[in-house]
Design an enzyme around this catalytic site. Structure first.
Site, mmCIF file in Angstrom:
data_model
loop_
_atom_site.group_PDB
_atom_site.id
_atom_site.type_symbol
_atom_site.label_atom_id
_atom_site.label_comp_id
_atom_site.label_asym_id
_atom_site.label_seq_id
_atom_site.Cartn_x
_atom_site.Cartn_y
_atom_site.Cartn_z
ATOM 1 N N HIS A 178 0.732 -1.198 0.014
ATOM 2 C CA HIS A 178 -0.094 0.100 0.271
ATOM 3 C C HIS A 178 0.842 1.233 0.028
ATOM 4 C CE1 HIS A 178 0.783 -0.647 4.404
ATOM 5 N NE2 HIS A 178 0.429 0.593 4.682
ATOM 6 N N HIS A 202 1.272 3.928 1.993
ATOM 7 C CA HIS A 202 1.836 4.444 3.217
ATOM 8 C C HIS A 202 3.256 4.718 2.889
ATOM 9 C CE1 HIS A 202 -2.014 4.128 5.797
ATOM 10 N NE2 HIS A 202 -1.978 5.183 4.926
ATOM 11 N N ASP A 256 5.759 4.882 5.173
ATOM 12 C CA ASP A 256 6.351 3.999 5.821
ATOM 13 C C ASP A 256 6.702 2.763 5.022
ATOM 14 O OD1 ASP A 256 3.958 3.662 6.930
ATOM 15 O OD2 ASP A 256 4.723 2.072 8.089
ATOM 16 N N HIS A 257 6.052 2.413 3.878
ATOM 17 C CA HIS A 257 6.042 1.138 3.165
ATOM 18 C C HIS A 257 6.520 1.359 1.853
ATOM 19 C CE1 HIS A 257 3.369 -1.078 5.826
ATOM 20 N NE2 HIS A 257 3.223 0.178 6.329
ATOM 21 N N HIS A 266 -7.223 -0.922 5.534
ATOM 22 C CA HIS A 266 -6.542 0.106 5.921
ATOM 23 C C HIS A 266 -6.400 1.304 5.093
ATOM 24 C CE1 HIS A 266 -2.766 1.336 8.191
ATOM 25 N NE2 HIS A 266 -2.012 1.308 6.931
ATOM 26 N N ASP A 306 -0.161 -3.970 6.381
ATOM 27 C CA ASP A 306 -0.872 -3.328 7.582
ATOM 28 C C ASP A 306 -2.232 -4.000 7.680
ATOM 29 O OD1 ASP A 306 1.665 -2.267 8.102
ATOM 30 O OD2 ASP A 306 0.659 -0.026 7.853
ATOM 31 N N HIS A 320 4.546 -4.468 10.792
ATOM 32 C CA HIS A 320 5.040 -3.766 12.002
ATOM 33 C C HIS A 320 5.293 -4.707 13.508
ATOM 34 C CE1 HIS A 320 4.294 0.486 10.620
ATOM 35 N NE2 HIS A 320 3.669 -0.166 9.932
#
Ligand code: ZN
Ligand code: FE
Length: 242
Positions: free
Chosen positions: A57, A59, A61-62, A115, A134, A172
């Site tokens: 996805h 985001h 942090d990905h 998400h 996530d 995570h």
């Protein structure tokens, strides 16, 4: 078919980037690189050339390491079609029903919206492994930023069709916080109470707690175990407020 080698790279405060290597073809891919440098260093140290990035996805942090890893390796970036505008580095767009390959290993792409609206997962059926980003965490699930409890419930139902031994690679280290919350909504679950104690000990010793397995989640994860979308939504809201 040679067994995939899967390496966990802890980055930022609690992200895990997964480096996945097929020793037969020597192809190597990275799932959800939050950052580039630690991933490039790990691949380098192992002598593995990164050939692809697989995003679950959009985001940051990905996907934050996408551009730098691509610039340094020339790898191909595979990303969810529904998030193409938010992942401008993508080379190949995929969605539910598509297949992606690492050497001879085939992964089925699953649509798992909730998400984020276009979130996908990569399931290696023959390897009994799924990369869920996530969507599912050890004893938890992702927050419903761009979707509904109904969608997340459907995702949990589908994940629940997988065999107990399936390894679940999430993005995570949220396990301890999830476990402490889970016991408040499922206090009579002995397997969950025992797992909380195990996780407390592991984290106190500085150990990672993922990957998890579908079997462990089936026994202890209140979101995977939720009997309805309404119940999943209720406990997700409680966790958000916790
Ligand atoms: Zn996310
Ligand atoms: Fe994340």
């Amino acid at each position: 078919m040679a067994v995939l080698e899967i390496v966990r790279i802890p980055v930022l405060s609690d992200n895990y980037v997964w480096l996945v290597h097929d020793p037969e073809s020597f192809e190597t891919m990275v799932v959800d690189p939050a950052v580039a440098d630690p991933v490039l260093a790990e691949a380098d140290a192992r002598g593995w050339p990164i050939t692809a990035i697989w995003n679950t996805h959009w985001h940051p942090d990905h996907t934050g390491g996408n551009a730098d890893i691509k610039a340094k390796t020339g790898c191909e970036i595979i990303a969810p079609a529904a998030e193409r505008e938010r992942i401008p580095t993508a080379d190949r767009l995929v969605s539910g029903g598509d297949q992606v390959r690492l050497g001879a290993h085939v992964a089925d792409v699953w649509d798992v919206p909730a998400h984020t609206a276009g979130h996908i997962a990569y399931h290696f059926a023959d390897d009994s492994a799924i990369f869920v980003g996530d969507t599912l965490f050890a004893m938890g699930c992702g927050r419903l930023f761009e979707g509904t409890a109904e969608q997340m419930f459907a995702n949990m139902q589908r994940l629940g069709t997988l065999g107990d031994a399936t390894r679940v690679y999430c993005a995570h280290e949220y396990t301890l916080s999830n476990a402490r919350f889970a016991v408040t909504v499922d206090p009579d679950n002995a397997a969950l109470t025992a797992r909380l104690a195990e996780v407390e000990a592991a984290r106190a010793a500085g150990e990672a707690t993922v990957p998890t397995t579908i079997g462990a989640e089936r026994a202890t994860n209140p979101f995977l175990r939720a009997p309805s979308a309404a119940e999943l939504g209720r406990i997700r809201a409680l966790k958000d407020a916790a």
